[in-house]
Scaffold this motif. Sequence first.
Motif, PDB file in Angstrom:
ATOM      1  N   ALA A  23      -3.445  25.351 -20.262  1.00 16.98           N
ATOM      2  CA  ALA A  23      -3.344  25.026 -18.836  1.00 16.98           C
ATOM      3  C   ALA A  23      -3.409  23.519 -18.611  1.00 16.98           C
ATOM      4  O   ALA A  23      -2.667  22.977 -17.787  1.00 16.98           O
ATOM      5  N   MET A  24      -4.257  22.831 -19.362  1.00 10.91           N
ATOM      6  CA  MET A  24      -4.313  21.371 -19.250  1.00 10.91           C
ATOM      7  C   MET A  24      -3.019  20.742 -19.739  1.00 10.91           C
ATOM      8  O   MET A  24      -2.536  19.759 -19.162  1.00 10.91           O
ATOM      9  N   LEU A  25      -2.429  21.297 -20.794  1.00  6.37           N
ATOM     10  CA  LEU A  25      -1.147  20.784 -21.269  1.00  6.37           C
ATOM     11  C   LEU A  25      -0.050  21.015 -20.233  1.00  6.37           C
ATOM     12  O   LEU A  25       0.868  20.195 -20.102  1.00  6.37           O
ATOM     13  N   MET A  26      -0.121  22.124 -19.507  1.00  6.16           N
ATOM     14  CA  MET A  26       0.848  22.379 -18.434  1.00  6.16           C
ATOM     15  C   MET A  26       0.720  21.325 -17.342  1.00  6.16           C
ATOM     16  O   MET A  26       1.724  20.895 -16.776  1.00  6.16           O
ATOM     17  N   LEU A  27      -0.511  20.910 -17.028  1.00  2.00           N
ATOM     18  CA  LEU A  27      -0.697  19.844 -16.043  1.00  2.00           C
ATOM     19  C   LEU A  27      -0.039  18.545 -16.505  1.00  2.00           C
ATOM     20  O   LEU A  27       0.594  17.844 -15.713  1.00  2.00           O
ATOM     21  N   VAL A  28      -0.164  18.238 -17.788  1.00  6.62           N
ATOM     22  CA  VAL A  28       0.474  17.041 -18.336  1.00  6.62           C
ATOM     23  C   VAL A  28       1.997  17.174 -18.277  1.00  6.62           C
ATOM     24  O   VAL A  28       2.705  16.219 -17.922  1.00  6.62           O
ATOM     25  N   GLU A  29       2.514  18.359 -18.594  1.00  9.04           N
ATOM     26  CA  GLU A  29       3.955  18.595 -18.526  1.00  9.04           C
ATOM     27  C   GLU A  29       4.476  18.478 -17.103  1.00  9.04           C
ATOM     28  O   GLU A  29       5.545  17.915 -16.874  1.00  9.04           O
ATOM     29  N   ILE A  30       3.731  19.018 -16.146  1.00  7.81           N
ATOM     30  CA  ILE A  30       4.151  18.935 -14.745  1.00  7.81           C
ATOM     31  C   ILE A  30       4.217  17.487 -14.301  1.00  7.81           C
ATOM     32  O   ILE A  30       5.189  17.058 -13.685  1.00  7.81           O
ATOM     33  N   ARG A  31       3.198  16.723 -14.651  1.00  7.01           N
ATOM     34  CA  ARG A  31       3.187  15.301 -14.272  1.00  7.01           C
ATOM     35  C   ARG A  31       4.340  14.554 -14.921  1.00  7.01           C
ATOM     36  O   ARG A  31       5.025  13.754 -14.288  1.00  7.01           O
ATOM     37  N   GLY A  32       4.578  14.822 -16.204  1.00  9.06           N
ATOM     38  CA  GLY A  32       5.663  14.129 -16.901  1.00  9.06           C
ATOM     39  C   GLY A  32       7.032  14.490 -16.364  1.00  9.06           C
ATOM     40  O   GLY A  32       7.887  13.613 -16.190  1.00  9.06           O
ATOM     41  N   ALA A  33       7.258  15.755 -16.083  1.00  9.77           N
ATOM     42  CA  ALA A  33       8.567  16.167 -15.572  1.00  9.77           C
ATOM     43  C   ALA A  33       8.767  15.711 -14.134  1.00  9.77           C
ATOM     44  O   ALA A  33       9.897  15.471 -13.711  1.00  9.77           O
ATOM     45  N   TRP A  34       7.686  15.585 -13.392  1.00  7.09           N
ATOM     46  CA  TRP A  34       7.802  15.168 -11.999  1.00  7.09           C
ATOM     47  C   TRP A  34       8.058  13.663 -11.885  1.00  7.09           C
ATOM     48  O   TRP A  34       8.898  13.231 -11.117  1.00  7.09           O
ATOM     49  N   THR A  35       7.325  12.870 -12.679  1.00  5.22           N
ATOM     50  CA  THR A  35       7.425  11.410 -12.537  1.00  5.22           C
ATOM     51  C   THR A  35       8.488  10.789 -13.420  1.00  5.22           C
ATOM     52  O   THR A  35       9.005   9.729 -13.085  1.00  5.22           O
ATOM     53  N   GLY A  36       8.823  11.401 -14.545  1.00  2.00           N
ATOM     54  CA  GLY A  36       9.822  10.823 -15.440  1.00  2.00           C
ATOM     55  C   GLY A  36      10.840  11.846 -15.911  1.00  2.00           C
ATOM     56  O   GLY A  36      10.870  12.173 -17.098  1.00  2.00           O
ATOM     57  N   PRO A  37      11.670  12.367 -14.999  1.00  4.06           N
ATOM     58  CA  PRO A  37      12.613  13.412 -15.422  1.00  4.06           C
ATOM     59  C   PRO A  37      13.668  12.909 -16.406  1.00  4.06           C
ATOM     60  O   PRO A  37      14.284  13.710 -17.100  1.00  4.06           O
ATOM     61  N   GLU A  38      13.833  11.608 -16.499  1.00  7.85           N
ATOM     62  CA  GLU A  38      14.822  11.082 -17.448  1.00  7.85           C
ATOM     63  C   GLU A  38      14.386  11.272 -18.898  1.00  7.85           C
ATOM     64  O   GLU A  38      15.208  11.204 -19.820  1.00  7.85           O
ATOM     65  N   ASN A  39      13.104  11.527 -19.129  1.00  6.67           N
ATOM     66  CA  ASN A  39      12.595  11.757 -20.477  1.00  6.67           C
ATOM     67  C   ASN A  39      12.784  13.195 -20.952  1.00  6.67           C
ATOM     68  O   ASN A  39      12.532  13.499 -22.112  1.00  6.67           O
ATOM     69  N   TYR A  40      13.184  14.074 -20.059  1.00  4.93           N
ATOM     70  CA  TYR A  40      13.358  15.488 -20.391  1.00  4.93           C
ATOM     71  C   TYR A  40      14.847  15.817 -20.454  1.00  4.93           C
ATOM     72  O   TYR A  40      15.587  15.504 -19.522  1.00  4.93           O
ATOM     73  N   PRO A  41      15.293  16.444 -21.528  1.00  7.03           N
ATOM     74  CA  PRO A  41      16.723  16.772 -21.657  1.00  7.03           C
ATOM     75  C   PRO A  41      17.089  18.046 -20.888  1.00  7.03           C
ATOM     76  O   PRO A  41      17.222  19.116 -21.458  1.00  7.03           O
ATOM     77  N   PHE A  42      17.226  17.930 -19.557  1.00  5.54           N
ATOM     78  CA  PHE A  42      17.622  19.077 -18.754  1.00  5.54           C
ATOM     79  C   PHE A  42      19.124  19.272 -18.851  1.00  5.54           C
ATOM     80  O   PHE A  42      19.877  18.346 -19.080  1.00  5.54           O
ATOM     81  N   GLY A  43      19.540  20.493 -18.641  1.00  5.66           N
ATOM     82  CA  GLY A  43      20.964  20.794 -18.632  1.00  5.66           C
ATOM     83  C   GLY A  43      21.487  21.120 -20.015  1.00  5.66           C
ATOM     84  O   GLY A  43      20.770  21.593 -20.885  1.00  5.66           O
ATOM     85  N   GLY A  44      22.764  20.860 -20.228  1.00  2.87           N
ATOM     86  CA  GLY A  44      23.436  21.244 -21.465  1.00  2.87           C
ATOM     87  C   GLY A  44      23.193  20.336 -22.641  1.00  2.87           C
ATOM     88  O   GLY A  44      23.560  20.667 -23.761  1.00  2.87           O
ATOM     89  N   GLN A  45      22.557  19.184 -22.446  1.00  6.21           N
ATOM     90  CA  GLN A  45      22.410  18.247 -23.559  1.00  6.21           C
ATOM     91  C   GLN A  45      21.183  18.498 -24.414  1.00  6.21           C
ATOM     92  O   GLN A  45      21.054  17.950 -25.490  1.00  6.21           O
TER      93      GLN A  45
END
Length: 111
Positions: A23-45
């Motif tokens: 659950a704590m790791l999910m909080l870190v993931e939420i913060r990272g995906a919310w503030t820095g979406p360019e670091n996450y490979p969303f979509g087809g790439q």
Amino acid sequence: MRKTWNWKFAIKAVGSGILGLVAMLMLVEIRGAWTGPENYPFGGQGPSAAMWAYQSQANYLLSCFALLLGYSLAIWALLAMNRSIWLRWLAGMPVLLLWAWMALDGSRLDL
């Protein structure tokens, strides 16, 4: 001789600790995906582009929030002492359903 070890408590403590860590790791993931979406490979790439959760930032945040809620309910289910067993099973069931859903959705990965 006095009993010094309680297996039931130990299993609950280990289970709650693991669920709390995730659950704590999910909080870190939420913060990272919310503030820095360019670091996450969303979509087809990305390497897991076939999974629903990685199609977009909104899907990823929704799946992280759902997992966080499920883990919180499961921790409550493990630690609730004076509640009925059916209520505790119902509270812990979303984690099992989310894991099964992610495992079935993740089986379509193109490796």
